[in-house]
Design a protein around this motif. Structure first.
Motif, PDB file in Angstrom:
ATOM      1  N   GLY A   1      -2.347   8.427  10.600  1.00  0.00           N
ATOM      2  CA  GLY A   1      -2.374   9.844  10.248  1.00  0.00           C
ATOM      3  C   GLY A   1      -0.988  10.451  10.182  1.00  0.00           C
ATOM      4  O   GLY A   1      -0.087  10.063  10.929  1.00  0.00           O
ATOM      5  N   GLY A   2      -0.818  11.409   9.295  1.00  0.00           N
ATOM      6  CA  GLY A   2       0.454  12.122   9.184  1.00  0.00           C
ATOM      7  C   GLY A   2       0.544  13.242  10.207  1.00  0.00           C
ATOM      8  O   GLY A   2      -0.465  13.809  10.627  1.00  0.00           O
ATOM      9  N   GLY A   3       1.745  13.550  10.624  1.00  0.00           N
ATOM     10  CA  GLY A   3       1.955  14.640  11.575  1.00  0.00           C
ATOM     11  C   GLY A   3       1.654  15.990  10.960  1.00  0.00           C
ATOM     12  O   GLY A   3       1.787  16.186   9.745  1.00  0.00           O
ATOM     13  N   GLY A   4       1.217  16.915  11.781  1.00  0.00           N
ATOM     14  CA  GLY A   4       0.986  18.280  11.315  1.00  0.00           C
ATOM     15  C   GLY A   4       2.296  18.953  10.966  1.00  0.00           C
ATOM     16  O   GLY A   4       3.361  18.579  11.466  1.00  0.00           O
ATOM     17  N   GLY A   5       2.228  19.947  10.132  1.00  0.00           N
ATOM     18  CA  GLY A   5       3.424  20.644   9.680  1.00  0.00           C
ATOM     19  C   GLY A   5       3.778  21.842  10.537  1.00  0.00           C
ATOM     20  O   GLY A   5       3.428  21.900  11.723  1.00  0.00           O
ATOM     21  N   ARG A   6       4.425  22.805   9.938  1.00  0.00           N
ATOM     22  CA  ARG A   6       4.890  23.995  10.640  1.00  0.00           C
ATOM     23  C   ARG A   6       4.413  25.229   9.890  1.00  0.00           C
ATOM     24  O   ARG A   6       4.540  25.300   8.668  1.00  0.00           O
ATOM     25  N   ILE A   7       3.908  26.195  10.653  1.00  0.00           N
ATOM     26  CA  ILE A   7       3.520  27.482  10.094  1.00  0.00           C
ATOM     27  C   ILE A   7       4.231  28.562  10.897  1.00  0.00           C
ATOM     28  O   ILE A   7       4.129  28.583  12.124  1.00  0.00           O
TER      29      ILE A   7
ATOM     30  N   ASP B   1       0.831  -1.202   0.000  1.00  0.00           N
ATOM     31  CA  ASP B   1       0.000   0.000   0.000  1.00  0.00           C
ATOM     32  C   ASP B   1       0.864   1.250   0.000  1.00  0.00           C
ATOM     33  O   ASP B   1       1.941   1.292   0.588  1.00  0.00           O
ATOM     34  N   LYS B   2       0.355   2.269  -0.671  1.00  0.00           N
ATOM     35  CA  LYS B   2       1.108   3.508  -0.856  1.00  0.00           C
ATOM     36  C   LYS B   2       0.843   4.493   0.267  1.00  0.00           C
ATOM     37  O   LYS B   2      -0.299   4.761   0.610  1.00  0.00           O
ATOM     38  N   GLY B   3       1.907   5.027   0.842  1.00  0.00           N
ATOM     39  CA  GLY B   3       1.783   6.105   1.817  1.00  0.00           C
ATOM     40  C   GLY B   3       1.504   7.425   1.115  1.00  0.00           C
ATOM     41  O   GLY B   3       1.682   7.555  -0.093  1.00  0.00           O
ATOM     42  N   GLY B   4       1.051   8.408   1.877  1.00  0.00           N
ATOM     43  CA  GLY B   4       0.754   9.728   1.304  1.00  0.00           C
ATOM     44  C   GLY B   4       1.992  10.590   1.190  1.00  0.00           C
ATOM     45  O   GLY B   4       2.933  10.470   1.985  1.00  0.00           O
ATOM     46  N   ASP B   5       2.005  11.455   0.202  1.00  0.00           N
ATOM     47  CA  ASP B   5       3.106  12.397   0.022  1.00  0.00           C
ATOM     48  C   ASP B   5       3.040  13.502   1.070  1.00  0.00           C
ATOM     49  O   ASP B   5       1.957  13.874   1.533  1.00  0.00           O
ATOM     50  N   GLY B   6       4.198  14.052   1.412  1.00  0.00           N
ATOM     51  CA  GLY B   6       4.264  15.179   2.344  1.00  0.00           C
ATOM     52  C   GLY B   6       3.792  16.473   1.692  1.00  0.00           C
ATOM     53  O   GLY B   6       3.634  16.556   0.468  1.00  0.00           O
TER      54      GLY B   6
ATOM     55  N   ASN C   1      -3.494  11.911   1.940  1.00  0.00           N
ATOM     56  CA  ASN C   1      -3.998  10.726   2.626  1.00  0.00           C
ATOM     57  C   ASN C   1      -3.244   9.488   2.144  1.00  0.00           C
ATOM     58  O   ASN C   1      -2.770   9.439   1.005  1.00  0.00           O
ATOM     59  N   SER C   2      -3.179   8.473   3.007  1.00  0.00           N
ATOM     60  CA  SER C   2      -2.520   7.226   2.616  1.00  0.00           C
ATOM     61  C   SER C   2      -3.427   6.399   1.718  1.00  0.00           C
ATOM     62  O   SER C   2      -4.631   6.614   1.669  1.00  0.00           O
ATOM     63  N   GLY C   3      -2.823   5.441   1.030  1.00  0.00           N
ATOM     64  CA  GLY C   3      -3.552   4.648   0.066  1.00  0.00           C
ATOM     65  C   GLY C   3      -3.978   3.277   0.538  1.00  0.00           C
ATOM     66  O   GLY C   3      -4.423   2.475  -0.265  1.00  0.00           O
ATOM     67  N   GLY C   4      -3.836   2.952   1.823  1.00  0.00           N
ATOM     68  CA  GLY C   4      -4.255   1.623   2.230  1.00  0.00           C
ATOM     69  C   GLY C   4      -3.874   1.254   3.636  1.00  0.00           C
ATOM     70  O   GLY C   4      -3.394   2.078   4.429  1.00  0.00           O
ATOM     71  N   ASN C   5      -4.043  -0.015   3.945  1.00  0.00           N
ATOM     72  CA  ASN C   5      -3.833  -0.565   5.270  1.00  0.00           C
ATOM     73  C   ASN C   5      -2.373  -0.449   5.712  1.00  0.00           C
ATOM     74  O   ASN C   5      -1.462  -0.826   4.977  1.00  0.00           O
TER      75      ASN C   5
END
Length: 108
Positions: free
Chosen positions: A67-73, A2-7, A30-34
């Motif tokens: 879930g992916g971590g939040g970024g920086r602003i 399964d494919k992970g999501g891009d940053g 978003n990620s692409g799978g399990n």
């Protein structure tokens, strides 16, 4: 597998005055799978004397199984010349059905 999501990547905006009525987004995908990790939020760096608007500035993590971590602003502006009260600003961790991502940071 399964494919992970891009940053979310990054953006740097420098101006005397910045009026945001649209959406500035460096969100992870978003990620692409399990068991695939979602993309982390990216970085948004803004330097402006005057900053205002009714839009949004997002560097959120992607959603999925993990879930992916939040970024920086980072917002560098002159408070007496700016109004952020109607801007929606978020660097939230992405929702995850197995594990949520941690929130990122917003400066100041």
């Amino acid at each position: 597998g399964d494919k992970g999501g891009d940053g979310g990547g990054w953006m740097r905006l420098m101006a005397d005055s910045l009026h945001v009525d649209g959406i500035l987004s460096a969100c992870g995908q978003n990620s692409g799978g399990n068991q695939a990790g979602s993309g982390s939020g990216g970085t948004i760096y803004i330097e402006a004397q005057a900053l205002d608007g009714a839009g949004a500035i997002y560097a959120n993590g992607g959603a999925g199984d993990v879930g992916g971590g939040g970024g920086r602003i980072a917002l560098h502006y002159e408070p007496s010349a700016s109004d952020l009260s109607t801007l929606d600003i978020s660097a939230a961790g992405g929702q995850g059905s197995n594990r949520a991502g941690q929130d990122g940071s917003i400066y100041p």
